[in-house]
Design a protein around this motif. Structure first.
Motif, PDB file in Angstrom:
ATOM      1  N   ALA A   1      -4.966   3.058   9.027  1.00 59.88           N
ATOM      2  CA  ALA A   1      -5.504   2.186  10.074  1.00 59.88           C
ATOM      3  C   ALA A   1      -5.977   0.895   9.410  1.00 59.88           C
TER       4      ALA A   1
ATOM      5  N   ASP B   1      11.373   3.305   4.479  1.00 60.35           N
ATOM      6  CA  ASP B   1      11.099   1.890   4.739  1.00 60.35           C
ATOM      7  C   ASP B   1      12.230   1.323   5.595  1.00 60.35           C
ATOM      8  N   LEU B   2      11.849   0.331   6.386  1.00 58.75           N
ATOM      9  CA  LEU B   2      12.826  -0.434   7.162  1.00 58.75           C
ATOM     10  C   LEU B   2      13.801  -1.134   6.225  1.00 58.75           C
TER      11      LEU B   2
ATOM     12  N   THR C   1      -1.544  -7.274  -1.091  1.00 61.05           N
ATOM     13  CA  THR C   1      -0.134  -6.914  -0.864  1.00 61.05           C
ATOM     14  C   THR C   1       0.560  -8.128  -0.254  1.00 61.05           C
TER      15      THR C   1
ATOM     16  N   LYS D   1      -4.910  -0.932  15.742  1.00 56.60           N
ATOM     17  CA  LYS D   1      -5.569  -0.055  14.763  1.00 56.60           C
ATOM     18  C   LYS D   1      -6.709   0.735  15.401  1.00 56.60           C
TER      19      LYS D   1
ATOM     20  N   ILE E   1       0.842  -1.206   0.000  1.00 56.58           N
ATOM     21  CA  ILE E   1       0.000   0.000   0.000  1.00 56.58           C
ATOM     22  C   ILE E   1       0.873   1.250   0.000  1.00 56.58           C
TER      23      ILE E   1
ATOM     24  N   GLY F   1      -9.797  -1.946   3.302  1.00 52.97           N
ATOM     25  CA  GLY F   1     -10.417  -3.265   3.405  1.00 52.97           C
ATOM     26  C   GLY F   1      -9.409  -4.313   2.976  1.00 52.97           C
TER      27      GLY F   1
ATOM     28  N   ILE G   1      -6.827  -5.527   0.650  1.00 52.84           N
ATOM     29  CA  ILE G   1      -5.955  -5.008  -0.406  1.00 52.84           C
ATOM     30  C   ILE G   1      -4.883  -6.061  -0.674  1.00 52.84           C
TER      31      ILE G   1
ATOM     32  N   TYR H   1      -3.304  -6.828  16.482  1.00 51.79           N
ATOM     33  CA  TYR H   1      -3.475  -5.969  15.299  1.00 51.79           C
ATOM     34  C   TYR H   1      -4.720  -5.083  15.412  1.00 51.79           C
TER      35      TYR H   1
ATOM     36  N   ASP I   1      13.928   2.619  10.619  1.00 52.03           N
ATOM     37  CA  ASP I   1      12.861   1.975  11.384  1.00 52.03           C
ATOM     38  C   ASP I   1      12.030   3.064  12.055  1.00 52.03           C
ATOM     39  N   VAL I   2      10.732   3.091  11.788  1.00 48.70           N
ATOM     40  CA  VAL I   2       9.907   4.161  12.367  1.00 48.70           C
ATOM     41  C   VAL I   2       9.889   4.107  13.898  1.00 48.70           C
TER      42      VAL I   2
ATOM     43  N   ASN J   1       2.057   4.911   7.252  1.00 49.26           N
ATOM     44  CA  ASN J   1       1.554   3.693   6.609  1.00 49.26           C
ATOM     45  C   ASN J   1       2.221   2.421   7.139  1.00 49.26           C
TER      46      ASN J   1
END
Ligand SMILES: NC(=O)c1ccc[n+]([C@@H]2O[C@H](COP(=O)([O-])OP(=O)(O)OC[C@H]3O[C@@H](n4cnc5c(N)ncnc54)[C@H](O)[C@@H]3O)[C@@H](O)[C@H]2O)c1
Length: 265
Positions: free
Chosen positions: A135, A41-42, A184, A153, A22, A180, A182, A149, A62-63, A87
């Motif tokens: 989310a 991105d990590l 990935t 969220k 995403i 919904g 998706i 999870y 890493d966020v 994200n």
């Protein structure tokens, strides 16, 4: 680190977890609309690949632990920040009775969002910018077997609403999107199986599994001035899936036919 000068004209938006799925879809849509995207991105190679593809700038890290460096790398592009898309997210499947001691779900999906958003606040306030948090419909509907999870969220949605109230007066809007189903890597094991894919597809009123770009276009809307009066919302982008509960209620016509009356009676 791939980089393209902004010439001072473009808006700069930081997208976390932009190396795949995403996040990469969001990066492609924003870049297609003239935004200079800072791709976090990590996975540094993945961030680099997306940045290369869209002409953006990779800001790997890493966020959870590297928020300061990620923001510094972003501000180095043009000295401004117009949008933040939180994200990056993880799911660790486990029954609630059997959670691992060191579960990263809340750290990545919630705590890191709060940390990075607070760091970005001053720059976003200076640009009248906006935050979009990715989310999930799992914020409203339990994801059985998904460990923490759904809780992470739901917490992210509550965080979004509170941040919208606290930061609206500073000129920063904050919204969330609830994707919904998706397709990935996160759920590839399901979609690679044609039978499971078809079973899931038929549940969605619009008749297909979502694509990353379906989320990207809504992110672009929420970041834009078209959404200047939208804040504190959790917008479900799920093809109508979460509205189908009553379609599963048995109806009189679904009841087994009663046996034909005997001709002898
Ligand atoms: N795929 C779906 O059906 C779906 C549905 C609802 C919500 N979501 C949410 O959308 C977001 C993206 O999901 P996806 O399906 O694209 O996942 P994905 O696993 O395909 O991609 C996630 C990306 O985030 C990166 N990432 C993970 N942890 C990170 C960290 N600590 N720091 C920086 N980057 C990190 C990964 O390296 C990866 O590139 C997540 O927040 C997820 O919870 C996905």
């Amino acid at each position: 680190m791939s980089s393209k000068g902004t010439g001072g004209a473009e808006n700069v938006v930081l997208v976390t977890g932009g190396g795949a799925g995403i996040g990469a879809g969001i990066c492609r849509v924003l870049a297609g609309r003239g935004v200079h995207v800072a791709v976090n991105d990590l996975d540094a190679d993945a961030a680099e690949r997306t940045a290369e593809e869209i002409g953006g700038t990779a800001v790997p890290g890493d966020v959870v632990t590297d928020g300061e460096a990620i923001l510094a790398g972003t501000l180095a592009i043009a000295g401004r920040l117009d949008g933040l898309v939180n994200n990056a997210g993880v799911i660790r499947r486990a029954p609630l009775s059997d959670l691992p001691d060191r579960d990263p779900t809340l750290d990545v999906n919630l705590r890191a969002v709060a940390g990075l958003s607070a760091r970005c606040l001053r720059s976003l306030s200076e640009s009248n910018g906006a935050i979009v948090n990715i989310a999930s419909m799992a914020a409203d509907v339990p994801q059985l077997g998904g460990g923490l999870y759904a809780a992470s969220k739901a917490g992210l949605v509550a965080y979004t609403r509170q941040a919208a109230v606290e930061w609206g007066p500073l000129g920063v809007r904050v919204n969330a999107i609830g994707p919904g189903m998706i397709r990935t890597a996160m759920a590839e094991a399901v979609y690679a199986d044609p039978v499971l894919h078809e079973k899931r597809r038929t549940l969605v009123p619009v008749g297909r599994i979502g694509r990353p770009e379906d989320i990207g276009t809504v992110v672009a809307f929420l970041l834009s001035t078209d959404a200047a009066y939208v804040s504190g919302q959790h917008l479900l982008v799920d093809g109508g899936l979460t509205q189908t509960l009553m379609a599963h209620f048995p109806q009189p016509s679904d009841a087994a036919p009663s046996p034909p009356a005997s001709a002898d009676a």
